[in-house]
Motif scaffolding. Sequence first.
Motif, short mmCIF file in Angstrom:
data_model
loop_
_atom_site.label_atom_id
_atom_site.label_comp_id
_atom_site.label_asym_id
_atom_site.label_seq_id
_atom_site.Cartn_x
_atom_site.Cartn_y
_atom_site.Cartn_z
N SER A 10 -14.04 34.85 7.86
CA SER A 10 -13.50 35.75 6.67
C SER A 10 -12.66 36.69 7.54
O SER A 10 -12.62 36.84 8.77
N ASP A 11 -11.81 37.23 6.58
CA ASP A 11 -10.56 38.23 7.26
C ASP A 11 -10.81 39.62 6.76
O ASP A 11 -10.88 39.92 5.59
N THR A 12 -11.08 40.38 7.62
CA THR A 12 -11.40 41.74 7.40
C THR A 12 -10.33 43.08 7.63
O THR A 12 -10.55 44.07 7.49
N GLU A 13 -9.36 42.23 7.99
CA GLU A 13 -8.09 43.10 8.63
C GLU A 13 -7.00 42.86 7.76
O GLU A 13 -5.79 42.61 8.27
N GLY A 14 -6.99 42.95 6.51
CA GLY A 14 -5.74 42.55 5.65
C GLY A 14 -4.58 43.78 5.66
O GLY A 14 -3.56 43.54 5.37
N THR A 15 -4.95 44.78 6.18
CA THR A 15 -3.90 46.13 6.35
C THR A 15 -4.00 46.52 7.61
O THR A 15 -4.97 46.36 8.36
N MET A 16 -2.86 47.00 8.14
CA MET A 16 -2.51 47.73 9.35
C MET A 16 -2.90 49.12 9.21
O MET A 16 -2.77 49.82 8.30
N GLY A 51 -0.79 15.72 2.41
CA GLY A 51 0.66 15.87 2.71
C GLY A 51 0.89 17.39 2.26
O GLY A 51 0.18 18.24 2.03
N VAL A 52 2.28 17.67 2.30
CA VAL A 52 2.65 19.00 2.15
C VAL A 52 2.18 19.53 0.74
O VAL A 52 1.99 20.77 0.59
N GLU A 53 2.14 19.03 -0.49
CA GLU A 53 1.81 18.82 -1.67
C GLU A 53 0.38 19.71 -1.58
O GLU A 53 -0.07 20.70 -2.44
N ALA A 54 -0.56 19.24 -0.49
CA ALA A 54 -1.78 19.77 -0.54
C ALA A 54 -1.72 21.18 0.03
O ALA A 54 -2.75 22.11 0.18
N MET A 55 -0.88 21.50 0.80
CA MET A 55 -0.53 23.04 1.34
C MET A 55 -0.10 24.19 0.48
O MET A 55 0.80 24.89 0.63
N GLN A 56 -0.92 24.31 -0.60
CA GLN A 56 -0.75 25.27 -1.65
C GLN A 56 -1.20 26.54 -0.91
O GLN A 56 -2.21 26.71 -0.10
N MET A 57 -0.48 27.61 -0.88
CA MET A 57 -0.55 28.81 -0.33
C MET A 57 -1.87 29.39 -0.44
O MET A 57 -2.82 30.03 0.38
N ARG A 58 -2.28 29.33 -1.84
CA ARG A 58 -3.61 29.94 -2.20
C ARG A 58 -4.74 29.21 -1.46
O ARG A 58 -5.75 29.75 -1.00
N GLY A 69 -2.32 37.79 0.58
CA GLY A 69 -1.58 38.81 0.84
C GLY A 69 -1.12 38.73 2.46
O GLY A 69 -0.12 39.03 2.81
N THR A 70 -2.31 38.60 2.95
CA THR A 70 -2.25 38.48 4.58
C THR A 70 -1.38 37.22 4.82
O THR A 70 -0.49 37.09 5.82
N LEU A 71 -1.61 36.08 4.13
CA LEU A 71 -0.84 34.86 4.54
C LEU A 71 0.29 35.01 4.22
O LEU A 71 1.43 34.52 5.18
N TYR A 72 0.98 35.64 3.18
CA TYR A 72 2.32 35.62 2.91
C TYR A 72 2.95 36.72 3.96
O TYR A 72 4.16 36.70 4.15
N ARG A 73 2.23 37.80 4.59
CA ARG A 73 2.78 38.73 5.65
C ARG A 73 3.08 37.85 6.70
O ARG A 73 4.10 37.98 7.36
N TYR A 74 2.24 36.78 7.17
CA TYR A 74 2.49 35.99 8.17
C TYR A 74 3.65 34.90 7.87
O TYR A 74 4.40 34.55 8.79
N PHE A 75 3.45 34.29 6.66
CA PHE A 75 4.47 33.21 6.39
C PHE A 75 4.98 33.36 4.74
O PHE A 75 4.17 33.19 4.09
N PRO A 76 6.27 33.94 4.89
CA PRO A 76 6.47 34.38 3.46
C PRO A 76 6.87 33.07 2.55
O PRO A 76 6.75 33.19 1.36
N SER A 77 7.00 31.76 3.04
CA SER A 77 6.79 30.73 2.25
C SER A 77 6.28 29.47 2.84
O SER A 77 6.01 29.45 4.10
N LYS A 78 6.10 28.54 2.00
CA LYS A 78 5.50 27.32 2.46
C LYS A 78 5.99 26.65 3.63
O LYS A 78 5.70 26.17 4.41
N MET A 79 7.57 26.39 3.51
CA MET A 79 8.13 25.97 4.58
C MET A 79 8.08 26.81 5.76
O MET A 79 8.04 26.07 7.06
N ASP A 80 8.02 27.90 6.02
CA ASP A 80 7.74 28.74 7.02
C ASP A 80 6.52 28.40 7.72
O ASP A 80 6.37 28.17 9.02
N LEU A 81 5.54 27.94 6.97
CA LEU A 81 4.27 27.47 7.46
C LEU A 81 4.47 26.01 7.76
O LEU A 81 3.75 25.80 8.89
N VAL A 82 4.95 25.08 7.24
CA VAL A 82 5.41 24.00 7.72
C VAL A 82 6.04 23.91 9.10
O VAL A 82 5.60 23.16 10.24
#
Length: 213
Positions: A10-16, A51-58, A69-82
């Motif tokens: 679990s993630d308990t640090e969603g904000t700084m 494959g990449v299709e399975a890498m849905q951000m949610r 929201g934490t995920l998008y803060r680290y990786f703004p797009s799926k390609m950044d995650l790839v």
Amino acid sequence: MRTTHAAPSSDTEGTMESHPTPGTHSVRTRSQHQRRKRIVQAAAALASRGGVEAMQMRTVAERAGVALGTLYRYFPSKMDLVVAVVGEEIDLLESSIERRPPGATTPSSRAVDVLMRATRGLMREPELADALIRSLIMAEVQTPFGERITGLLLRVSAGGLTLEDATEEQADLAGSLASVWVQELLEMLRGRRTYDQIQRRIETAAGRLLADI
């Protein structure tokens, strides 16, 4: 190369916090690093199955145990995650090379050793390999893949030569060999090459390109 997939938590640090107390910076930095690594490992696990299709951000966020929201803060797009997944795979390859450097006596043979190790590692998870290679070819963001492989080939084939210190010709030769390898790997993923065929072609290309490096 093989990515070890961590179990989600679990993630308990969603904000700084606005005003960190003394001594907490290093702890927070370590926590952020661990969270980022957990996200990348979750993405790699999903890509290795679908494959990449399975890498849905949610889905990645749920598997990693972080808020979307934490995920998008680290990786703004799926390609950044790839790109991050690719970076971790290259990290593992470089660590392997450091632990067990190629023992061949010629530059081309050492380069072949590195590329065939990378091939074996990627083909342990062909779905992930296919997802990464195809996505990088179509990438709309700058990726470190080609440059890092080129740099690694220079180091092992030319006695520790770095990309920064290499001549333009040396960098071009190593980069051309990296490109040949990527294309051959794609052919293997499509079922058009066997491992032995790839090795033979890489040996031929390396022998010609790195003969005078």
